[in-house]
Design a protein around this motif. Structure first.
Motif, PDB file in Angstrom:
ATOM      1  N   SER A 100       5.358   1.939  -4.664  1.00 53.39           N
ATOM      2  CA  SER A 100       4.069   0.476  -4.648  1.00 53.39           C
ATOM      3  C   SER A 100       4.667  -0.488  -4.844  1.00 53.39           C
ATOM      4  O   SER A 100       3.892  -1.255  -3.968  1.00 53.39           O
ATOM      5  N   CYS A 153       2.634   5.941   3.551  1.00 55.46           N
ATOM      6  CA  CYS A 153       1.360   6.058   3.182  1.00 55.46           C
ATOM      7  C   CYS A 153       0.525   4.090   2.364  1.00 55.46           C
ATOM      8  O   CYS A 153      -0.142   3.824   3.536  1.00 55.46           O
ATOM      9  N   GLU A 154       1.388   3.661   1.499  1.00 55.95           N
ATOM     10  CA  GLU A 154       1.735   2.834   1.700  1.00 55.95           C
ATOM     11  C   GLU A 154       1.745   1.161   2.421  1.00 55.95           C
ATOM     12  O   GLU A 154       0.688   0.344   2.002  1.00 55.95           O
ATOM     13  N   TYR A 156       1.236   1.774   5.809  1.00 53.68           N
ATOM     14  CA  TYR A 156      -0.777   1.815   6.305  1.00 53.68           C
ATOM     15  C   TYR A 156      -1.359   0.895   5.467  1.00 53.68           C
ATOM     16  O   TYR A 156      -2.188   0.722   5.779  1.00 53.68           O
ATOM     17  N   SER A 157      -1.027   1.541   3.916  1.00 55.35           N
ATOM     18  CA  SER A 157      -2.651   0.448   3.038  1.00 55.35           C
ATOM     19  C   SER A 157      -2.388  -0.234   2.890  1.00 55.35           C
ATOM     20  O   SER A 157      -3.366  -0.986   3.045  1.00 55.35           O
ATOM     21  N   TYR A 158      -1.107  -0.891   3.541  1.00 60.65           N
ATOM     22  CA  TYR A 158      -1.164  -2.635   3.440  1.00 60.65           C
ATOM     23  C   TYR A 158      -1.387  -3.463   4.914  1.00 60.65           C
ATOM     24  O   TYR A 158      -1.002  -4.378   4.566  1.00 60.65           O
TER      25      TYR A 158
END
Length: 166
Positions: A100, A153-154, A156-158
């Motif tokens: 992260s 996932c990180e 995509y989230s950013y």
């Protein structure tokens, strides 16, 4: 190894050569060195990403902790395949934090386009922290897929969908 020396050097007097000194050294226990390397990598990640509330020695069981304070030439009992689930959970949380933090650092450097990645990480040229976290997962007996999934996932989230698809 066989060291051939010329006859002219046989009569020379003086201190012992560095090669002979090296050959007289005890052999190191490589798994113990590898164990120390894992600790150094963990400490570097904590320092690099300013991870708070991480206790590096909590990532190891009692055998692992004791091995850090032994001579590298001694054969030590290292952690076996059976690990305490609490330690495994702490290790997984640590690796997730590293991934992260690496993605957050990458995204913040992408937003500030005037700073290149080499200027941001001058000593880490070519170092890919998420890949390093996956490599650490092997040593720490954590599923590599968990770390990879979290990395995607990180990304995509950013909003870095193009990297997440890769």
């Amino acid at each position: 190894p066989v060291l051939d020396t010329e006859d002219a050097w046989m009569s020379v007097e003086g201190p012992v050569s560095i090669v002979e000194l090296a050959l007289e050294q005890k052999h190191i226990h490589y798994p113990l060195v590898e164990h120390q390397f894992v600790l150094c990598t963990i400490l570097y990640a904590i320092m690099r990403f300013s991870l708070k509330s991480v206790k590096p020695l909590s990532l190891f069981d009692s055998k692992g902790k004791n091995a850090f304070f032994k001579d590298l030439t001694s054969i030590q009992l290292l952690p076996s395949g059976d690990m305490d689930p609490n330690v495994l959970s702490i290790r997984q949380q640590f690796l997730v934090k590293v991934v992260s933090a690496a993605v957050q650092t990458l995204c913040s450097s992408q937003k500030a386009k005037e700073i290149t990645e080499e200027e941001l990480f001058p000593f880490e040229k070519g170092k890919n922290w998420p890949t390093l976290a996956v490599d650490l997962a092997q040593y720490l007996q954590i599923s590599e897929d968990v770390v990879r999934r979290h990395y995607v996932c990180e990304l995509y989230s950013y909003g870095m969908d193009h990297l997440g698809e890769e």
